[in-house]
Design a protein around this motif. Structure first.
Motif, PDB file in Angstrom:
ATOM      1  N   ALA A   1       0.826  -1.208   0.000  1.00  0.00           N
ATOM      2  CA  ALA A   1       0.000   0.000   0.000  1.00  0.00           C
ATOM      3  C   ALA A   1       0.860   1.259   0.000  1.00  0.00           C
ATOM      4  CB  ALA A   1      -0.932  -0.016   1.207  1.00  0.00           C
ATOM      5  N   PHE A   2       1.919   1.298   0.821  1.00  0.00           N
ATOM      6  CA  PHE A   2       2.797   2.466   0.861  1.00  0.00           C
ATOM      7  C   PHE A   2       3.499   2.675  -0.486  1.00  0.00           C
ATOM      8  CE2 PHE A   2       3.170   1.729   5.647  1.00  0.00           C
ATOM      9  CZ  PHE A   2       2.251   2.724   5.927  1.00  0.00           C
ATOM     10  N   TYR A   3       3.901   1.597  -1.126  1.00  0.00           N
ATOM     11  CA  TYR A   3       4.582   1.736  -2.417  1.00  0.00           C
ATOM     12  C   TYR A   3       3.639   2.293  -3.482  1.00  0.00           C
ATOM     13  CZ  TYR A   3       6.825   0.423  -6.787  1.00  0.00           C
ATOM     14  OH  TYR A   3       7.368   0.451  -8.052  1.00  0.00           O
ATOM     15  N   ILE A   4       2.389   1.834  -3.480  1.00  0.00           N
ATOM     16  CA  ILE A   4       1.418   2.339  -4.460  1.00  0.00           C
ATOM     17  C   ILE A   4       1.126   3.814  -4.203  1.00  0.00           C
ATOM     18  CG2 ILE A   4      -0.967   2.121  -5.240  1.00  0.00           C
ATOM     19  CD1 ILE A   4       0.931  -0.066  -6.229  1.00  0.00           C
ATOM     20  N   ILE A   5       1.063   4.202  -2.933  1.00  0.00           N
ATOM     21  CA  ILE A   5       0.743   5.602  -2.607  1.00  0.00           C
ATOM     22  C   ILE A   5       1.854   6.535  -3.078  1.00  0.00           C
ATOM     23  CG2 ILE A   5       0.457   7.194  -0.674  1.00  0.00           C
ATOM     24  CD1 ILE A   5      -1.012   4.928   0.794  1.00  0.00           C
ATOM     25  N   PHE A   6       3.130   6.140  -2.855  1.00  0.00           N
ATOM     26  CA  PHE A   6       4.255   7.017  -3.220  1.00  0.00           C
ATOM     27  C   PHE A   6       4.825   6.712  -4.611  1.00  0.00           C
ATOM     28  CE2 PHE A   6       4.187   7.416   1.367  1.00  0.00           C
ATOM     29  CZ  PHE A   6       4.456   8.765   1.558  1.00  0.00           C
ATOM     30  N   GLN A   7       4.131   5.906  -5.394  1.00  0.00           N
ATOM     31  CA  GLN A   7       4.631   5.555  -6.716  1.00  0.00           C
ATOM     32  C   GLN A   7       4.654   6.762  -7.649  1.00  0.00           C
ATOM     33  OE1 GLN A   7       2.387   2.426  -8.590  1.00  0.00           O
ATOM     34  NE2 GLN A   7       4.206   1.585  -9.616  1.00  0.00           N
ATOM     35  N   THR A   8       3.761   7.700  -7.440  1.00  0.00           N
ATOM     36  CA  THR A   8       3.680   8.891  -8.302  1.00  0.00           C
ATOM     37  C   THR A   8       4.389  10.100  -7.706  1.00  0.00           C
ATOM     38  OG1 THR A   8       1.555   9.462  -7.275  1.00  0.00           O
ATOM     39  CG2 THR A   8       1.492   8.109  -9.275  1.00  0.00           C
ATOM     40  N   GLU A   9       5.027   9.925  -6.523  1.00  0.00           N
ATOM     41  CA  GLU A   9       5.660  11.066  -5.865  1.00  0.00           C
ATOM     42  C   GLU A   9       7.150  11.111  -6.213  1.00  0.00           C
ATOM     43  OE1 GLU A   9       3.800  13.185  -4.120  1.00  0.00           O
ATOM     44  OE2 GLU A   9       2.053  11.934  -4.546  1.00  0.00           O
ATOM     45  N   ASN A  10       7.738  12.272  -5.994  1.00  0.00           N
ATOM     46  CA  ASN A  10       9.165  12.462  -6.256  1.00  0.00           C
ATOM     47  C   ASN A  10       9.982  11.776  -5.169  1.00  0.00           C
ATOM     48  OD1 ASN A  10      11.677  13.285  -7.029  1.00  0.00           O
ATOM     49  ND2 ASN A  10      11.304  15.487  -6.757  1.00  0.00           N
ATOM     50  N   PRO A  11      10.864  10.796  -5.494  1.00  0.00           N
ATOM     51  CA  PRO A  11      11.612  10.084  -4.452  1.00  0.00           C
ATOM     52  C   PRO A  11      12.662  10.942  -3.756  1.00  0.00           C
ATOM     53  CG  PRO A  11      12.338   9.372  -6.620  1.00  0.00           C
ATOM     54  CD  PRO A  11      11.128  10.243  -6.832  1.00  0.00           C
ATOM     55  N   GLU A  12      13.026  12.102  -4.343  1.00  0.00           N
ATOM     56  CA  GLU A  12      14.015  12.947  -3.691  1.00  0.00           C
ATOM     57  C   GLU A  12      13.453  13.636  -2.462  1.00  0.00           C
ATOM     58  OE1 GLU A  12      15.513  15.647  -6.561  1.00  0.00           O
ATOM     59  OE2 GLU A  12      16.497  14.099  -7.786  1.00  0.00           O
ATOM     60  N   ASN A  13      12.148  13.866  -2.422  1.00  0.00           N
ATOM     61  CA  ASN A  13      11.532  14.515  -1.262  1.00  0.00           C
ATOM     62  C   ASN A  13      11.213  13.518  -0.144  1.00  0.00           C
ATOM     63  OD1 ASN A  13      11.575  17.026  -2.558  1.00  0.00           O
ATOM     64  ND2 ASN A  13       9.621  16.602  -3.586  1.00  0.00           N
ATOM     65  N   LEU A  14      10.886  12.285  -0.497  1.00  0.00           N
ATOM     66  CA  LEU A  14      10.559  11.265   0.498  1.00  0.00           C
ATOM     67  C   LEU A  14      10.935   9.905  -0.101  1.00  0.00           C
ATOM     68  CD1 LEU A  14       9.265  11.412   3.334  1.00  0.00           C
ATOM     69  CD2 LEU A  14       7.170  10.546   2.316  1.00  0.00           C
ATOM     70  N   GLY A  15      12.204   9.494   0.138  1.00  0.00           N
ATOM     71  CA  GLY A  15      12.730   8.339  -0.561  1.00  0.00           C
ATOM     72  C   GLY A  15      12.622   7.025   0.181  1.00  0.00           C
TER      73      GLY A  15
ATOM     74  N   PHE B   1      10.173   5.047   0.284  1.00  0.00           N
ATOM     75  CA  PHE B   1       9.348   4.098  -0.459  1.00  0.00           C
ATOM     76  C   PHE B   1       9.591   4.234  -1.958  1.00  0.00           C
ATOM     77  CE2 PHE B   1       7.079   5.449   3.383  1.00  0.00           C
ATOM     78  CZ  PHE B   1       6.917   4.243   4.037  1.00  0.00           C
ATOM     79  N   TYR B   2      10.824   4.513  -2.356  1.00  0.00           N
ATOM     80  CA  TYR B   2      11.076   4.810  -3.767  1.00  0.00           C
ATOM     81  C   TYR B   2      11.012   3.548  -4.628  1.00  0.00           C
ATOM     82  CZ  TYR B   2      15.857   2.961  -3.698  1.00  0.00           C
ATOM     83  OH  TYR B   2      16.961   2.148  -3.618  1.00  0.00           O
ATOM     84  N   ASN B   3      11.239   2.329  -4.062  1.00  0.00           N
ATOM     85  CA  ASN B   3      11.002   1.095  -4.809  1.00  0.00           C
ATOM     86  C   ASN B   3      10.418   0.056  -3.836  1.00  0.00           C
ATOM     87  OD1 ASN B   3      13.183   0.286  -3.312  1.00  0.00           O
ATOM     88  ND2 ASN B   3      14.573   0.034  -5.044  1.00  0.00           N
ATOM     89  N   TYR B   4      10.022  -1.081  -4.395  1.00  0.00           N
ATOM     90  CA  TYR B   4       9.300  -2.062  -3.574  1.00  0.00           C
ATOM     91  C   TYR B   4      10.178  -2.701  -2.500  1.00  0.00           C
ATOM     92  CZ  TYR B   4       5.781  -5.543  -2.428  1.00  0.00           C
ATOM     93  OH  TYR B   4       4.861  -6.310  -1.762  1.00  0.00           O
ATOM     94  N   PRO B   5      11.419  -3.121  -2.775  1.00  0.00           N
ATOM     95  CA  PRO B   5      12.249  -3.678  -1.691  1.00  0.00           C
ATOM     96  C   PRO B   5      12.485  -2.690  -0.557  1.00  0.00           C
ATOM     97  CG  PRO B   5      13.162  -4.278  -3.815  1.00  0.00           C
ATOM     98  CD  PRO B   5      12.077  -3.294  -4.089  1.00  0.00           C
ATOM     99  N   MET B   6      12.729  -1.409  -0.914  1.00  0.00           N
ATOM    100  CA  MET B   6      12.918  -0.416   0.145  1.00  0.00           C
ATOM    101  C   MET B   6      11.621  -0.188   0.917  1.00  0.00           C
ATOM    102  SD  MET B   6      14.879   1.483   1.826  1.00  0.00           S
ATOM    103  CE  MET B   6      16.372   1.329   0.850  1.00  0.00           C
ATOM    104  N   SER B   7      10.480  -0.311   0.269  1.00  0.00           N
ATOM    105  CA  SER B   7       9.198  -0.183   0.975  1.00  0.00           C
ATOM    106  C   SER B   7       9.032  -1.312   2.002  1.00  0.00           C
ATOM    107  CB  SER B   7       8.044  -0.205  -0.026  1.00  0.00           C
ATOM    108  OG  SER B   7       8.135   0.868  -0.928  1.00  0.00           O
ATOM    109  N   LEU B   8       9.425  -2.532   1.612  1.00  0.00           N
ATOM    110  CA  LEU B   8       9.353  -3.643   2.565  1.00  0.00           C
ATOM    111  C   LEU B   8      10.249  -3.410   3.769  1.00  0.00           C
ATOM    112  CD1 LEU B   8       9.366  -6.708   0.120  1.00  0.00           C
ATOM    113  CD2 LEU B   8       7.468  -5.947   1.545  1.00  0.00           C
TER     114      LEU B   8
END
Length: 509
Positions: free
Chosen positions: A313-327, A329-336
């Motif tokens: 759920a967190f990965y889907i929410i931040f999938q459209t956000e800029n990873p430089e501001n909140l990184g 959850f920038y990919n699925y392994p890091m979200s886990l």
């Protein structure tokens, strides 16, 4: 047929009847002392009636059989010296040790035999004379061995990176050397000596562990906490990781850091195995094993489900956000990984107050905090508390069983010249080639006198109670109130006679 009946009698719930019938059957045995004796015939599990009594935890039958085997050497006043036959008890030169059978059985009653004479005295003698010194030496040797392996890992051959960075997040500055470049200087030769010691130690571990697995069986060898099952898994996995690292070094394969990291963690965790030799630390290792392989293993299944759901759920929410501001959850392994840290409250919820966060992140994080932190973590604490309460009642008993298992293991591994046979040969007393253990007992005559008084007063109480019951049977047609009054009178009479008897006992003592 007679041997089968003896094995059946050992399993009877009526212990007194079984002992009498056991003695009656043996009285008809023609080969009482020879190899064809009924007591020496094995059943389908390879157990004699004596060993079967120990495995089943039949303490009454065990004490009865030991009374038949003992020889009174001399008696002087309250002191009595007794020789106990160690046949089938001593683990020296025994393929299927009696002590190992007791500590490996799942019945708690069997461990009570470890507190009975002469098993208690035999284990104490073995542990104090040979077991404890050898075990402490083995612990010190293993710690030095792990220090050597750790230093080899810390100073492993590395060289500066020459290639260009392929990503802005790439932070690597050193890479692994090839085999030809790894052993050129004097420091490399010193490290090579330590690496050879590490590899030889891993091979020795496998040589010592594999025969026991084949002899006992993998299920019992790895499944019994008292036998050190979890630690056997750890040390065998550690040895395999060392060999994998050696192969990767010889073939110049990159990625040796993976098996090397596992080996470091497993090797140092195995140091806890040597805590069983100390009464202060031994019971805590038992609790740790039961919590890890009991409560924690069940809890990890629930934790994995929760982490997978909320991490997705967190990965889907931040999938459209800029990873430089909140990184986080920038990919699925890091979200886990981030969700795992949030689950254990290692980090707080990631937030950047300079940008607007998605509204669904607040909703999902609120639900995650309620389920993970408030509910599931407190559930784990309650489960571990319940396990601690259950194990605390028998932790000393389990620790003594661990000492017995360690003593048998050392006696089986060490050469005979370093571990001589315990006890006294029967030739010194004209008792043949069997070995005996001499035990000195002190009999307190005052204690026996008090026990006689106590039994006499208990008998008087039972007589008064029986008279009261007879009086109630005679007057069974009387009203219910009168029956209650008669019962109260009989009980008061019993209490009075009992009180008078105990007063006499106090005056006499």
């Amino acid at each position: 047929i007679g041997n089968t009946v003896l094995h059946i009698l050992v399993l009877q719930p009526n212990k007194t009847y079984a002992c009498h019938m056991y003695s009656l059957i043996l009285s008809y045995d023609r080969n009482k002392e020879g190899p064809g004796s009924l007591e020496l015939i094995l059943n389908n599990e390879g157990l004699t009636p004596f060993k079967l009594a120990g495995v089943e935890g039949n303490t009454v039958m065990f004490q009865y059989l030991m009374q038949k085997r003992k020889h009174n050497l001399w008696s002087f006043g309250p002191l009595t010296t007794v020789l106990y036959d160690l046949t089938e008890i001593d683990s020296w030169a025994e393929d299927q040790s009696f002590l190992e059978l007791i500590v490996s059985t799942k019945k708690r009653e069997a461990r009570q035999i470890l507190d009975l004479t002469p098993v208690k005295e035999l284990v104490s003698l073995k542990w104090n004379m040979y077991g404890r010194p050898y075990f402490c030496f083995l612990a010190v040797f293993y710690i030095l061995y792990m220090i050597c392996f750790t230093m080899c890992c810390v100073y492993r051959p590395l060289k500066p990176r020459t290639g260009n960075k392929t990503s802005s997040r790439d932070n690597t500055i050193y890479v692994q050397k090839m085999l030809q470049e790894s052993y050129m200087t004097y420091e490399d030769e010193l490290r090579l000596v330590g690496e050879l010691i590490t590899v030889i130690g891993a091979v020795v571990i496998l040589i010592l562990e594999i025969p026991d697995i084949l002899r006992v069986g993998a299920a019992k060898y790895f499944g019994q906490t008292i036998l050190g099952g979890p630690f056997h898994i750890i040390v065998i996995t550690y040895a395999c990781m060392i060999l994998v690292t050696m192969v990767m070094r010889l073939t110049s394969t990159t990625g040796e850091v993976v098996p090397m990291s596992f080996a470091l963690v497993l090797g140092w965790c195995n140091v806890m195995y040597f805590a069983r030799g100390f009464q202060m630390l031994g019971p805590f290792t038992i609790m740790i094993q039961k919590m890890i392989f009991g409560d924690l293993m069940r809890f990890c299944w629930l934790m994995a489900v929760v982490i997978l759901g909320f991490a997705s759920a967190f990965y889907i929410i931040f999938q459209t956000e800029n990873p430089e501001n909140l990184g986080q959850f920038y990919n699925y392994p890091m979200s886990l990984f981030t969700t795992f840290e949030l689950f254990l409250t290692i980090i707080d919820g990631p937030a950047n107050y300079d940008v607007d966060l998605p509204f669904m992140y607040s909703v999902v994080y609120f639900a995650f905090a309620i389920i993970a932190t408030l509910l599931m973590l407190n559930l784990l604490i309650a489960m571990m508390g319940d396990t601690h309460w259950r194990v605390a009642h028998e932790r000393d008993e389990l620790w003594r069983a661990q000492v017995v298992a360690t003593t048998v293991m050392l006696e089986r591994k060490l050469p005979r010249c370093l571990w001589p046979r315990s006890g006294i040969c029967g030739r010194e007393y004209g008792l043949g080639d069997r070995w005996y253990l001499r035990v000195e007992n002190r009999v307190d005559p005052n204690k026996h006198k008090m026990m006689q008084y106590t039994e006499a007063f208990k008998a008087q109480d039972r007589d008064n109670h029986d008279k009261g019951l007879e009086r109630l049977e005679i007057n069974k047609n009387i009203l219910y109130k009168k029956e209650l009054s008669a019962l109260s009178v009989s009980r008061s009479t019993s209490r009075t006679s009992s009180h008078r008897g105990w007063e006499i006992l106090r005056c006499n003592t």
